[in-house]
Design a protein around this motif. Sequence first.
Motif, mmCIF file in Angstrom:
data_model
loop_
_atom_site.group_PDB
_atom_site.id
_atom_site.type_symbol
_atom_site.label_atom_id
_atom_site.label_comp_id
_atom_site.label_asym_id
_atom_site.label_seq_id
_atom_site.Cartn_x
_atom_site.Cartn_y
_atom_site.Cartn_z
ATOM 1 N N ILE A 45 0.849 -1.199 0.000
ATOM 2 C CA ILE A 45 0.000 0.000 0.000
ATOM 3 C C ILE A 45 0.882 1.246 0.000
ATOM 4 N N LEU A 46 1.926 1.228 0.806
ATOM 5 C CA LEU A 46 2.817 2.389 0.910
ATOM 6 C C LEU A 46 3.786 2.519 -0.266
ATOM 7 N N PHE A 47 4.344 1.402 -0.720
ATOM 8 C CA PHE A 47 5.474 1.458 -1.646
ATOM 9 C C PHE A 47 5.247 0.766 -2.979
ATOM 10 N N LEU A 51 11.539 -1.831 -4.742
ATOM 11 C CA LEU A 51 12.484 -2.708 -4.059
ATOM 12 C C LEU A 51 12.681 -2.174 -2.644
ATOM 13 N N PRO A 52 13.114 -3.010 -1.702
ATOM 14 C CA PRO A 52 13.336 -2.510 -0.341
ATOM 15 C C PRO A 52 14.261 -1.289 -0.298
ATOM 16 N N GLU A 53 15.318 -1.303 -1.107
ATOM 17 C CA GLU A 53 16.239 -0.169 -1.142
ATOM 18 C C GLU A 53 15.569 1.094 -1.671
ATOM 19 N N GLU A 54 14.673 0.930 -2.639
ATOM 20 C CA GLU A 54 13.930 2.074 -3.172
ATOM 21 C C GLU A 54 12.958 2.628 -2.134
ATOM 22 N N ALA A 55 12.337 1.739 -1.368
ATOM 23 C CA ALA A 55 11.425 2.179 -0.304
ATOM 24 C C ALA A 55 12.191 2.975 0.745
ATOM 25 N N CYS A 56 13.398 2.513 1.103
ATOM 26 C CA CYS A 56 14.226 3.252 2.067
ATOM 27 C C CYS A 56 14.588 4.628 1.531
ATOM 28 N N GLU A 57 14.949 4.700 0.272
ATOM 29 C CA GLU A 57 15.298 5.992 -0.338
ATOM 30 C C GLU A 57 14.076 6.911 -0.379
ATOM 31 N N ILE A 59 11.594 6.912 1.717
ATOM 32 C CA ILE A 59 11.403 7.414 3.084
ATOM 33 C C ILE A 59 12.389 8.531 3.384
ATOM 34 N N ARG A 60 13.654 8.352 3.018
ATOM 35 C CA ARG A 60 14.661 9.393 3.262
ATOM 36 C C ARG A 60 14.311 10.692 2.525
ATOM 37 N N HIS A 62 11.241 11.715 1.296
ATOM 38 C CA HIS A 62 9.924 12.297 1.529
ATOM 39 C C HIS A 62 9.515 12.427 2.988
ATOM 40 N N TRP A 63 10.121 11.657 3.890
ATOM 41 C CA TRP A 63 9.689 11.671 5.276
ATOM 42 C C TRP A 63 10.783 12.105 6.222
ATOM 43 N N SER A 64 11.900 12.531 5.700
ATOM 44 C CA SER A 64 13.024 12.903 6.556
ATOM 45 C C SER A 64 13.022 14.396 6.815
ATOM 46 N N LEU A 65 13.480 14.801 7.978
ATOM 47 C CA LEU A 65 13.601 16.211 8.309
ATOM 48 C C LEU A 65 14.924 16.796 7.823
ATOM 49 N N SER A 66 15.767 15.971 7.233
ATOM 50 C CA SER A 66 17.099 16.423 6.860
ATOM 51 C C SER A 66 17.109 17.480 5.743
ATOM 52 N N LYS A 67 16.126 17.458 4.836
ATOM 53 C CA LYS A 67 16.114 18.415 3.731
ATOM 54 C C LYS A 67 15.193 19.606 4.022
ATOM 55 N N GLU A 68 13.964 19.311 4.374
ATOM 56 C CA GLU A 68 12.984 20.350 4.662
ATOM 57 C C GLU A 68 12.190 19.924 5.886
ATOM 58 N N GLY A 69 11.594 20.853 6.555
ATOM 59 C CA GLY A 69 10.812 20.404 7.675
ATOM 60 C C GLY A 69 10.148 21.449 8.416
#
Length: 69
Positions: A45-47, A51-57, A59-60, A62-69
């Motif tokens: 549903i989410l991804f 691939l698992p590596e693509e799902a991790c990327e 998340i990094r 779209h859901w990380s505070l490192s770029k925008e937040g």
Amino acid sequence: MKYPRHATNRHHLVPSSRCRELGINPDFDGNVKVVNMTKHRAFHILFGNMLPEEACEYIREHWSLSKEG
């Protein structure tokens, strides 16, 4: 839909659709993991068919505070 707690499902790490595009058998050694059915459904549903590596990327990115937040 609610599944029994112990219900499992076969998850292809490289999705069957991608294997077909590449002309390879989706059940190659190491590509299938038995996982909890509810978590398997949630992953797709989410991804989608990432691939698992693509799902991790994803998340990094779209859901990380490192770029925008």
